[in-house]
Design an enzyme around this catalytic site. Structure first.
Site, PDB file in Angstrom:
ATOM      1  N   GLN A 127      -3.820 -13.153 -14.482  1.00 46.17           N
ATOM      2  CA  GLN A 127      -4.640 -12.841 -15.652  1.00 46.17           C
ATOM      3  C   GLN A 127      -4.780 -14.053 -16.560  1.00 46.17           C
ATOM      4  O   GLN A 127      -3.792 -14.494 -17.152  1.00 46.17           O
ATOM      5  CB  GLN A 127      -3.978 -11.690 -16.430  1.00 46.17           C
ATOM      6  N   GLY A 128      -5.989 -14.556 -16.695  1.00 46.16           N
ATOM      7  CA  GLY A 128      -6.234 -15.730 -17.535  1.00 46.16           C
ATOM      8  C   GLY A 128      -6.897 -15.351 -18.837  1.00 46.16           C
ATOM      9  O   GLY A 128      -8.089 -15.619 -19.044  1.00 46.16           O
ATOM     10  N   SER A 130      -4.729 -15.414 -22.197  1.00 45.38           N
ATOM     11  CA  SER A 130      -4.103 -16.203 -23.265  1.00 45.38           C
ATOM     12  C   SER A 130      -4.339 -17.703 -23.077  1.00 45.38           C
ATOM     13  O   SER A 130      -4.407 -18.201 -21.947  1.00 45.38           O
ATOM     14  CB  SER A 130      -2.593 -15.959 -23.294  1.00 45.38           C
ATOM     15  N   GLU A 245      -3.782  -2.192 -19.460  1.00 46.99           N
ATOM     16  CA  GLU A 245      -2.558  -2.976 -19.625  1.00 46.99           C
ATOM     17  C   GLU A 245      -1.722  -2.479 -20.800  1.00 46.99           C
ATOM     18  O   GLU A 245      -0.516  -2.310 -20.692  1.00 46.99           O
ATOM     19  CB  GLU A 245      -2.894  -4.460 -19.848  1.00 46.99           C
ATOM     20  N   GLU A 378       3.901  -5.983 -32.776  1.00 50.00           N
ATOM     21  CA  GLU A 378       3.210  -5.939 -34.078  1.00 50.00           C
ATOM     22  C   GLU A 378       1.739  -5.562 -33.883  1.00 50.00           C
ATOM     23  O   GLU A 378       1.183  -4.765 -34.640  1.00 50.00           O
ATOM     24  CB  GLU A 378       3.307  -7.307 -34.790  1.00 50.00           C
TER      25      GLU A 378
HETATM   26  C1  LIG Z   1       6.473 -12.575 -19.980  1.00 48.34           C
HETATM   27  C2  LIG Z   1       5.054 -12.766 -20.446  1.00 48.34           C
HETATM   28  C3  LIG Z   1       4.020 -12.628 -19.535  1.00 48.34           C
HETATM   29  C4  LIG Z   1       2.708 -12.871 -19.946  1.00 48.34           C
HETATM   30  N1  LIG Z   1       1.718 -12.824 -19.004  1.00 48.34           N
HETATM   31  C5  LIG Z   1       0.451 -13.123 -19.379  1.00 48.34           C
HETATM   32  C6  LIG Z   1      -0.574 -13.199 -18.379  1.00 48.34           C
HETATM   33  O1  LIG Z   1      -0.328 -12.984 -17.178  1.00 48.34           O
HETATM   34  N2  LIG Z   1      -1.817 -13.539 -18.766  1.00 48.34           N
HETATM   35  C7  LIG Z   1      -2.144 -13.768 -20.087  1.00 48.34           C
HETATM   36  O2  LIG Z   1      -3.303 -14.017 -20.369  1.00 48.34           O
HETATM   37  N3  LIG Z   1      -1.183 -13.738 -21.035  1.00 48.34           N
HETATM   38  C8  LIG Z   1       0.101 -13.424 -20.722  1.00 48.34           C
HETATM   39  N4  LIG Z   1       1.095 -13.408 -21.672  1.00 48.34           N
HETATM   40  C9  LIG Z   1       0.759 -13.816 -23.029  1.00 48.34           C
HETATM   41  C10 LIG Z   1       0.780 -12.704 -24.078  1.00 48.34           C
HETATM   42  O3  LIG Z   1      -0.320 -11.845 -23.904  1.00 48.34           O
HETATM   43  C11 LIG Z   1       0.795 -13.372 -25.433  1.00 48.34           C
HETATM   44  O4  LIG Z   1       1.996 -14.107 -25.539  1.00 48.34           O
HETATM   45  C12 LIG Z   1       0.708 -12.371 -26.563  1.00 48.34           C
HETATM   46  O5  LIG Z   1      -0.565 -11.764 -26.587  1.00 48.34           O
HETATM   47  C13 LIG Z   1       0.994 -13.015 -27.919  1.00 48.34           C
HETATM   48  O6  LIG Z   1       0.226 -14.161 -28.107  1.00 48.34           O
HETATM   49  P1  LIG Z   1       0.896 -15.538 -28.586  1.00 48.34           P
HETATM   50  O7  LIG Z   1       2.040 -15.825 -27.674  1.00 48.34           O
HETATM   51  O8  LIG Z   1      -0.194 -16.549 -28.701  1.00 48.34           O
HETATM   52  O9  LIG Z   1       1.523 -15.225 -30.009  1.00 48.34           O
HETATM   53  P2  LIG Z   1       0.751 -15.167 -31.380  1.00 48.34           P
HETATM   54  O10 LIG Z   1      -0.500 -14.385 -31.236  1.00 48.34           O
HETATM   55  O11 LIG Z   1       0.633 -16.554 -31.941  1.00 48.34           O
HETATM   56  O12 LIG Z   1       1.740 -14.339 -32.274  1.00 48.34           O
HETATM   57  C14 LIG Z   1       2.909 -14.912 -32.894  1.00 48.34           C
HETATM   58  C15 LIG Z   1       3.572 -13.839 -33.756  1.00 48.34           C
HETATM   59  O13 LIG Z   1       2.676 -13.423 -34.804  1.00 48.34           O
HETATM   60  C16 LIG Z   1       2.476 -12.007 -34.762  1.00 48.34           C
HETATM   61  N5  LIG Z   1       1.079 -11.685 -35.113  1.00 48.34           N
HETATM   62  C17 LIG Z   1      -0.043 -12.317 -34.661  1.00 48.34           C
HETATM   63  N6  LIG Z   1      -1.139 -11.733 -35.162  1.00 48.34           N
HETATM   64  C18 LIG Z   1      -0.709 -10.675 -35.935  1.00 48.34           C
HETATM   65  C19 LIG Z   1      -1.374  -9.684 -36.698  1.00 48.34           C
HETATM   66  N7  LIG Z   1      -2.706  -9.619 -36.766  1.00 48.34           N
HETATM   67  N8  LIG Z   1      -0.609  -8.744 -37.328  1.00 48.34           N
HETATM   68  C20 LIG Z   1       0.753  -8.791 -37.254  1.00 48.34           C
HETATM   69  N9  LIG Z   1       1.443  -9.736 -36.540  1.00 48.34           N
HETATM   70  C21 LIG Z   1       0.717 -10.657 -35.890  1.00 48.34           C
HETATM   71  C22 LIG Z   1       2.764 -11.621 -33.324  1.00 48.34           C
HETATM   72  O14 LIG Z   1       3.144 -10.264 -33.209  1.00 48.34           O
HETATM   73  C23 LIG Z   1       3.893 -12.575 -32.968  1.00 48.34           C
HETATM   74  O15 LIG Z   1       5.128 -12.058 -33.409  1.00 48.34           O
HETATM   75  C24 LIG Z   1       2.417 -13.178 -21.312  1.00 48.34           C
HETATM   76  C25 LIG Z   1       3.463 -13.279 -22.222  1.00 48.34           C
HETATM   77  C26 LIG Z   1       4.771 -13.094 -21.809  1.00 48.34           C
HETATM   78  C27 LIG Z   1       5.879 -13.248 -22.808  1.00 48.34           C
END
Ligand SMILES: Cc1cc2nc3c(=O)[nH]c(=O)nc-3n(C[C@H](O)[C@H](O)[C@H](O)COP(=O)(O)OP(=O)(O)OC[C@H]3O[C@@H](n4cnc5c(N)ncnc54)[C@H](O)[C@@H]3O)c2cc1C
Length: 392
Positions: A127-128, A130, A245, A378
């Site tokens: 899944q691409g 993020s 998902e 969150e």
């Molecule tokens: C084990 C694992 C597998 C994954 N696999 C995939 C994958 O296969 N493909 C893919 O595309 N992605 C994948 N991801 C990515 C995942 O979807 C993202 O990490 C997730 O959506 C959070 O984005 P971020 O890491 O950029 O954090 P951020 O969005 O930067 O968030 C940082 C913090 O801020 C908080 N925050 C952000 N916005 C808000 C808001 N509006 N209100 C309240 N709090 C907020 C978040 O809850 C978090 O605590 C994976 C992640 C993990 C850990």
């Protein structure tokens, strides 16, 4: 609501139970300690067995190779698999996300190319979505796709891509128009991972496991025929996919089975730890009831959200609670990572305690991811708050 098996469901359960008793390789547990440290070839062979026996895609329509069964059968499947801790189908991203999306929105050619392979485990999707800087705020993504004849030329970077090291296909959100509002300029592409310009680099997690990757896309040519939906309509397709998902049910059986195994391996537990285990069990049983209720509502044509969003949120908390309990219950043995981990000291003392203790620290660290992947807790709370009816 009646949660008991119907006669047909009971027959399905009995048949699956005896199939598992006959087919599950006796040494599979040594090869599948947990996600990120598995023997992928063995997992694929097991998937093929599930497929040949008709247990892949139970809820998929028959015309696309599934069994066309109601979701309650999928729940029975998960319960029986969890009971014996059997490894799941290797292509869960294809089975649970790419497949349903292609079935609902794909062209006849896309269905012909992908669906059977997803079921059999030959086609592994990743899944691409993020990107660095675009996770929760997904619509800000910057990977761009520029039309050139019958192709798009795609350039950008994806991150946290689960299973990209094994995948032969990537479904990706790309920006095809930067002049409109962010959501309206996004398209949904299926990208062949063997295309020139695709580079996969591993990201090791805190436990030393390799589950995640960075995927770099440098001038990758992707046929326009690989787009799902119209140009600029990728956001709507992504929302459909994320419902699969983010929602989801079927967490409780594995949580309950893992908790039982932990309590058995770590017993006797002291009073405080026994109290924590009991609370976790009650929470997991309550979650199970909520999951079953959600499934019956889906069968009656009701939307799964927002209850299904709460299910993932609560499941994350219980999962983290179980793994924290394991680390505490196994004492020093539960704090060690298996010796081959990159940062583990060569002269570390051997593990003491049952084999489960040796996995506790890695599982604890990996469980932190539950409140991040598929939408952070969150974000789930925000979505639930938005979907819940306003207080009177
Ligand atoms: C084990 C694992 C597998 C994954 N696999 C995939 C994958 O296969 N493909 C893919 O595309 N992605 C994948 N991801 C990515 C995942 O979807 C993202 O990490 C997730 O959506 C959070 O984005 P971020 O890491 O950029 O954090 P951020 O969005 O930067 O968030 C940082 C913090 O801020 C908080 N925050 C952000 N916005 C808000 C808001 N509006 N209100 C309240 N709090 C907020 C978040 O809850 C978090 O605590 C994976 C992640 C993990 C850990």
């Amino acid at each position: 609501m009646d949660f008991r098996d119907s006669p047909e469901e009971a027959a399905f359960r009995t048949e699956l139970r005896s199939w598992l008793a006959g087919e599950l390789p006796p040494d599979w547990r040594d090869r599948q300690p947990h996600v990120g440290r598995w023997d992928f070839a063995a997992a694929r062979q097991w998937t093929r067995k599930l497929f040949d026996a008709g247990y892949a895609g139970l809820t998929w329509p028959r015309e696309f190779g599934g069994k066309g069964l109601p979701p309650t059968y999928q729940a029975i499947y998960l319960e029986e698999m969890a009971r014996v801790d059997a490894p799941d189908h290797v292509g869960v991203i294809g089975l649970g996300m790419a497949g349903p999306t292609i079935i609902a929105h794909g062209t006849p050619e896309q269905k012909a190319i992908h669906l059977r392979g997803i079921l059999s485990g030959e086609t592994i999707f990743c899944q691409g979505f993020s990107e660095p800087g675009s996770g929760s705020d997904l619509a800000s993504l910057r990977t761009r796709a520029v039309r050139d004849g019958d192709d798009y030329v795609v350039t950008g970077q994806k991150i946290w891509t689960t299973q990209a090291q094994f995948a032969n296909w990537l479904f990706a959100l790309v920006r095809t128009d930067a002049t409109v509002k962010p959501q309206a300029g996004i398209s949904f592409l299926l990208i062949d991972m063997t295309s020139p310009g695709v580079t996969v680099r591993p990201i090791l997690s805190a436990s030393g496991d390799h589950e995640l990757n960075e995927v770099f896309l440098d001038d990758v040519r992707v046929p326009v025929a690989n787009r799902i939906g119209a140009e600029g309509e990728g956001w709507g397709i992504a929302k459909f996919l994320l419902e699969n998902e983010r929602g989801g049910t079927g967490y409780a059986p594995q949580l309950l089975a893992d908790l039982d195994r932990l309590v058995a391996a770590a017993s006797p537990l002291g009073a405080l730890l026994a109290d924590r285990a009991t609370r976790l069990r009650l929470e997991a049983e309550a979650l199970e009831m909520t999951e079953l209720r959600t499934l019956l509502e889906i069968e009656q044509g009701q939307p799964p959200a927002p209850r299904s969003l709460a299910v993932k949120l609560i499941a994350s908390e219980i999962r983290q609670g179980i793994e924290a309990l394991a680390v505490d219950a196994f004492g020093l043995a539960g704090l060690q990572l298996p010796t081959e981990r990159p940062f583990h000291a060569d002269d570390a003392p051997p593990l003491v305690g049952p084999p489960e203790a040796g996995l506790a620290a890695a599982r604890y660290l990996n469980a932190r991811a539950w409140s991040i992947f598929g939408g952070t807790s969150e974000i789930q709370l925000n979505l639930i708050a938005r979907a819940a009816p306003a207080a009177p």
